[in-house]
Write a protein that holds these residues in place. Sequence first.
Motif, PDB file in Angstrom:
ATOM      1  N   THR A 130       0.819  -1.216   0.000  1.00 40.74           N
ATOM      2  CA  THR A 130       0.000   0.000   0.000  1.00 40.74           C
ATOM      3  C   THR A 130       0.852   1.265   0.000  1.00 40.74           C
ATOM      4  O   THR A 130       1.931   1.301   0.604  1.00 40.74           O
ATOM      5  N   SER A 136      -6.717   0.317  -2.705  1.00 45.57           N
ATOM      6  CA  SER A 136      -7.489  -0.724  -3.408  1.00 45.57           C
ATOM      7  C   SER A 136      -6.941  -0.951  -4.810  1.00 45.57           C
ATOM      8  O   SER A 136      -6.901  -2.086  -5.293  1.00 45.57           O
ATOM      9  N   ALA A 139      -2.374  -2.112  -8.247  1.00 43.59           N
ATOM     10  CA  ALA A 139      -1.508  -2.163  -9.437  1.00 43.59           C
ATOM     11  C   ALA A 139      -1.035  -0.777  -9.882  1.00 43.59           C
ATOM     12  O   ALA A 139      -0.171  -0.673 -10.761  1.00 43.59           O
ATOM     13  N   PHE A 238       3.350  -8.264  -8.845  1.00 44.68           N
ATOM     14  CA  PHE A 238       1.927  -8.056  -8.531  1.00 44.68           C
ATOM     15  C   PHE A 238       1.237  -9.407  -8.339  1.00 44.68           C
ATOM     16  O   PHE A 238       0.432  -9.588  -7.433  1.00 44.68           O
ATOM     17  N   LYS A 239       1.608 -10.344  -9.187  1.00 39.84           N
ATOM     18  CA  LYS A 239       1.012 -11.691  -9.075  1.00 39.84           C
ATOM     19  C   LYS A 239       1.420 -12.343  -7.756  1.00 39.84           C
ATOM     20  O   LYS A 239       0.614 -12.992  -7.093  1.00 39.84           O
ATOM     21  N   MET A 242      -0.737 -10.870  -5.124  1.00 39.39           N
ATOM     22  CA  MET A 242      -2.121 -11.362  -5.170  1.00 39.39           C
ATOM     23  C   MET A 242      -2.227 -12.794  -4.630  1.00 39.39           C
ATOM     24  O   MET A 242      -3.171 -13.141  -3.933  1.00 39.39           O
ATOM     25  N   LEU A 245      -2.038 -12.598  -1.008  1.00 40.22           N
ATOM     26  CA  LEU A 245      -3.290 -12.099  -0.440  1.00 40.22           C
ATOM     27  C   LEU A 245      -4.399 -13.150  -0.486  1.00 40.22           C
ATOM     28  O   LEU A 245      -5.274 -13.160   0.378  1.00 40.22           O
ATOM     29  N   ASP A 246      -4.352 -14.048  -1.456  1.00 43.48           N
ATOM     30  CA  ASP A 246      -5.346 -15.143  -1.462  1.00 43.48           C
ATOM     31  C   ASP A 246      -5.255 -15.919  -0.149  1.00 43.48           C
ATOM     32  O   ASP A 246      -6.252 -16.182   0.508  1.00 43.48           O
ATOM     33  N   ARG A 249      -6.186 -13.665   2.880  1.00 47.95           N
ATOM     34  CA  ARG A 249      -7.618 -13.396   3.079  1.00 47.95           C
ATOM     35  C   ARG A 249      -8.308 -14.564   3.791  1.00 47.95           C
ATOM     36  O   ARG A 249      -9.213 -14.362   4.597  1.00 47.95           O
ATOM     37  N   SER A 319      -8.972 -17.920  -5.271  1.00 48.35           N
ATOM     38  CA  SER A 319      -9.111 -16.463  -5.090  1.00 48.35           C
ATOM     39  C   SER A 319     -10.560 -16.088  -4.792  1.00 48.35           C
ATOM     40  O   SER A 319     -10.830 -15.282  -3.897  1.00 48.35           O
ATOM     41  N   GLU A 369      -6.201  -5.975   3.895  1.00 44.71           N
ATOM     42  CA  GLU A 369      -6.085  -7.128   2.980  1.00 44.71           C
ATOM     43  C   GLU A 369      -7.244  -7.165   1.982  1.00 44.71           C
ATOM     44  O   GLU A 369      -7.698  -8.222   1.547  1.00 44.71           O
ATOM     45  N   GLY A 370      -7.664  -5.964   1.577  1.00 42.89           N
ATOM     46  CA  GLY A 370      -8.745  -5.819   0.601  1.00 42.89           C
ATOM     47  C   GLY A 370     -10.062  -5.497   1.289  1.00 42.89           C
ATOM     48  O   GLY A 370     -10.548  -6.277   2.111  1.00 42.89           O
ATOM     49  N   VAL A 378     -13.781  -8.969  -6.755  1.00 42.59           N
ATOM     50  CA  VAL A 378     -13.074 -10.207  -7.107  1.00 42.59           C
ATOM     51  C   VAL A 378     -14.086 -11.336  -7.330  1.00 42.59           C
ATOM     52  O   VAL A 378     -13.987 -12.104  -8.291  1.00 42.59           O
ATOM     53  N   LYS A 381     -16.114 -10.640 -10.608  1.00 42.81           N
ATOM     54  CA  LYS A 381     -15.261 -10.830 -11.795  1.00 42.81           C
ATOM     55  C   LYS A 381     -15.105 -12.315 -12.094  1.00 42.81           C
ATOM     56  O   LYS A 381     -15.140 -12.739 -13.241  1.00 42.81           O
TER      57      LYS A 381
HETATM   58  N1  COS Z   1      -3.445 -14.883  -8.230  1.00 43.55           N
HETATM   59  C1  COS Z   1      -2.576 -14.861  -9.270  1.00 43.55           C
HETATM   60  N2  COS Z   1      -2.604 -13.867 -10.208  1.00 43.55           N
HETATM   61  C2  COS Z   1      -3.528 -12.895 -10.061  1.00 43.55           C
HETATM   62  C3  COS Z   1      -4.455 -12.881  -9.012  1.00 43.55           C
HETATM   63  C4  COS Z   1      -4.389 -13.935  -8.070  1.00 43.55           C
HETATM   64  N3  COS Z   1      -5.235 -13.982  -7.040  1.00 43.55           N
HETATM   65  N4  COS Z   1      -5.239 -11.793  -9.136  1.00 43.55           N
HETATM   66  C5  COS Z   1      -4.826 -11.146 -10.229  1.00 43.55           C
HETATM   67  N5  COS Z   1      -3.802 -11.811 -10.788  1.00 43.55           N
HETATM   68  C6  COS Z   1      -3.072 -11.474 -12.030  1.00 43.55           C
HETATM   69  C7  COS Z   1      -4.039 -11.401 -13.196  1.00 43.55           C
HETATM   70  O1  COS Z   1      -4.211 -12.676 -13.772  1.00 43.55           O
HETATM   71  C8  COS Z   1      -3.368 -10.436 -14.113  1.00 43.55           C
HETATM   72  O2  COS Z   1      -2.361 -11.078 -14.840  1.00 43.55           O
HETATM   73  P1  COS Z   1      -2.323 -11.034 -16.460  1.00 43.55           P
HETATM   74  O3  COS Z   1      -2.222  -9.582 -16.791  1.00 43.55           O
HETATM   75  O4  COS Z   1      -1.100 -11.820 -16.797  1.00 43.55           O
HETATM   76  O5  COS Z   1      -3.601 -11.640 -16.892  1.00 43.55           O
HETATM   77  C9  COS Z   1      -2.687  -9.458 -13.180  1.00 43.55           C
HETATM   78  O6  COS Z   1      -2.539 -10.158 -11.920  1.00 43.55           O
HETATM   79  C10 COS Z   1      -3.504  -8.203 -12.956  1.00 43.55           C
HETATM   80  O7  COS Z   1      -4.781  -8.594 -12.504  1.00 43.55           O
HETATM   81  P2  COS Z   1      -6.076  -7.663 -12.616  1.00 43.55           P
HETATM   82  O8  COS Z   1      -6.134  -7.073 -13.998  1.00 43.55           O
HETATM   83  O9  COS Z   1      -7.238  -8.428 -12.104  1.00 43.55           O
HETATM   84  O10 COS Z   1      -5.671  -6.485 -11.613  1.00 43.55           O
HETATM   85  P3  COS Z   1      -6.473  -5.193 -11.194  1.00 43.55           P
HETATM   86  O11 COS Z   1      -5.571  -4.041 -11.332  1.00 43.55           O
HETATM   87  O12 COS Z   1      -7.809  -5.177 -11.818  1.00 43.55           O
HETATM   88  O13 COS Z   1      -6.596  -5.405  -9.608  1.00 43.55           O
HETATM   89  C11 COS Z   1      -7.625  -6.101  -7.563  1.00 43.55           C
HETATM   90  C12 COS Z   1      -7.233  -6.425  -9.021  1.00 43.55           C
HETATM   91  C13 COS Z   1      -8.558  -4.918  -7.442  1.00 43.55           C
HETATM   92  C14 COS Z   1      -8.333  -7.362  -7.089  1.00 43.55           C
HETATM   93  C15 COS Z   1      -6.332  -5.898  -6.738  1.00 43.55           C
HETATM   94  O14 COS Z   1      -5.740  -4.680  -7.057  1.00 43.55           O
HETATM   95  C16 COS Z   1      -6.577  -5.948  -5.250  1.00 43.55           C
HETATM   96  O15 COS Z   1      -6.661  -7.025  -4.660  1.00 43.55           O
HETATM   97  N6  COS Z   1      -6.664  -4.763  -4.608  1.00 43.55           N
HETATM   98  C17 COS Z   1      -6.733  -4.685  -3.164  1.00 43.55           C
HETATM   99  C18 COS Z   1      -5.354  -4.663  -2.635  1.00 43.55           C
HETATM  100  C19 COS Z   1      -5.301  -5.050  -1.205  1.00 43.55           C
HETATM  101  O16 COS Z   1      -5.858  -6.062  -0.790  1.00 43.55           O
HETATM  102  N7  COS Z   1      -4.625  -4.242  -0.439  1.00 43.55           N
HETATM  103  C20 COS Z   1      -4.436  -4.531   0.944  1.00 43.55           C
HETATM  104  C21 COS Z   1      -3.045  -4.195   1.250  1.00 43.55           C
HETATM  105  S1  COS Z   1      -2.203  -5.457   1.970  1.00 43.55           S
HETATM  106  S2  COS Z   1      -2.722  -5.374   3.850  1.00 43.55           S
END
Ligand code: COS
Length: 389
Positions: A130, A136, A139, A238-239, A242, A245-246, A249, A319, A369-370, A378, A381
Amino acid sequence: MGGWIVALDLDTFEQLLETLRRFVSERLIPAEKRVSEEDAVPPEIVAEMRELGLFGLTVPEAYGGIGLTTEEEVRVMFELCRASPAFRSAIGTNIGIGSQGIVMDGTEEQKQTYLPKIASGELVISFALTEPDSGSDAASLRTTAIRDGDVYVVNGTKRFITNASHAHAFTLMARTDPSKKGAAGVSAFIVDRALAGISIGKPYKKMGQQGAHVCDVIFEDCRVPASALIGGKEGVGFKTAMKVLDRGRIHISSVCVGVAERLIEESLAYAMERKQFGERIADFQLVQAMLADSRAESYAARCMVLDAARRRDAGEQVSMQASCCKYFASEMVGRVADRAVQIHGGSGYIAEYAVERFYRDVRLFRIYEGTSQIQQLVIAKAMLREAEG
Ligand code: COS
């Protein structure tokens, strides 16, 4: 690693839960008030948590941890989180978002360097995703890590980073390719706190969860060795975040269940002791309705969390299920805390009673964590993706 958690056959695991139950009742719950007043978990309790092996719950055995499955992890959290969430927070980043990026995507060398110390609790690691302008929309993060020979030069500010004030390392997400705006330009690093160019802000004053600390982390021309790039690969950070975070969460959902169970315990005990109109308030049907709603919802969340955990352990992509759990369990514990205060009446608003503190503590679960809204996104989608084939 010391203590009683060695090999996890069924008996040993039950023993682990039993020891934890005792630790929670005898050590943690009696210390809650002090933690809240002093805004710190006493060092002797942190030391006991270390002894018990709690910092290494999810680190694989090959690297000195206990290597719990997701299901075992959530069952441990159901027990631990009958006590203030501040205790969980002390180990939370080591067993969760701080370490799991290395566990999932780190090189062998990175695992060997960091995981044993993370597992023993000798090294505290935080998760730095963050930023002031990127919450939120993770990315869109702006912190940069620009390659310069055999180092990356990191610049940027990370916000609300749990345990940063006592962290020895960070799992850091930064943009290695500023020409790419979204997720594709982001890489993950393990950054040692001791490097020059890192400063830590003062812990924020928060609404609740006193004893758990969040701060800003500021990077100014911090030269991070190239070997710190997680998995040695740019553009996949970023992956990694994510995936972390799976699991995170599901973990937070189990924390919510543990806290809900405690709130139900407190509510039931109070309702059975408090008398009005010549009767225990527990005998009034309107109070019973509140108790029953809390029990039913907490049970539902527990079942969801166990199902998602088992699916993850079976290798499914979870996820969507993780988001369902986080959304439902965090909203659920908010309602349970609200009813707990209501059942306590005027006393529920007084700091002498645990429910007053928990009511404030649980508010965070719907945010970090979202947020609930991100979980909804999520989930929806995933539904659309499935329907569209
Ligand atoms: N596992 C593996 N890969 C993932 C994934 C997951 N759970 N979620 C997304 N990805 C991958 C996607 O497949 C995509 O890859 P490709 O471009 O190769 O297809 C890439 O990551 C980007 O995904 P996406 O386009 O879905 O990203 P967005 O920018 O739309 O963001 C959200 C998705 C909103 C779900 C994400 O930004 C999020 O979780 N935000 C909240 C953040 C958070 O929890 N913050 C808390 C801070 S930590 S305490």
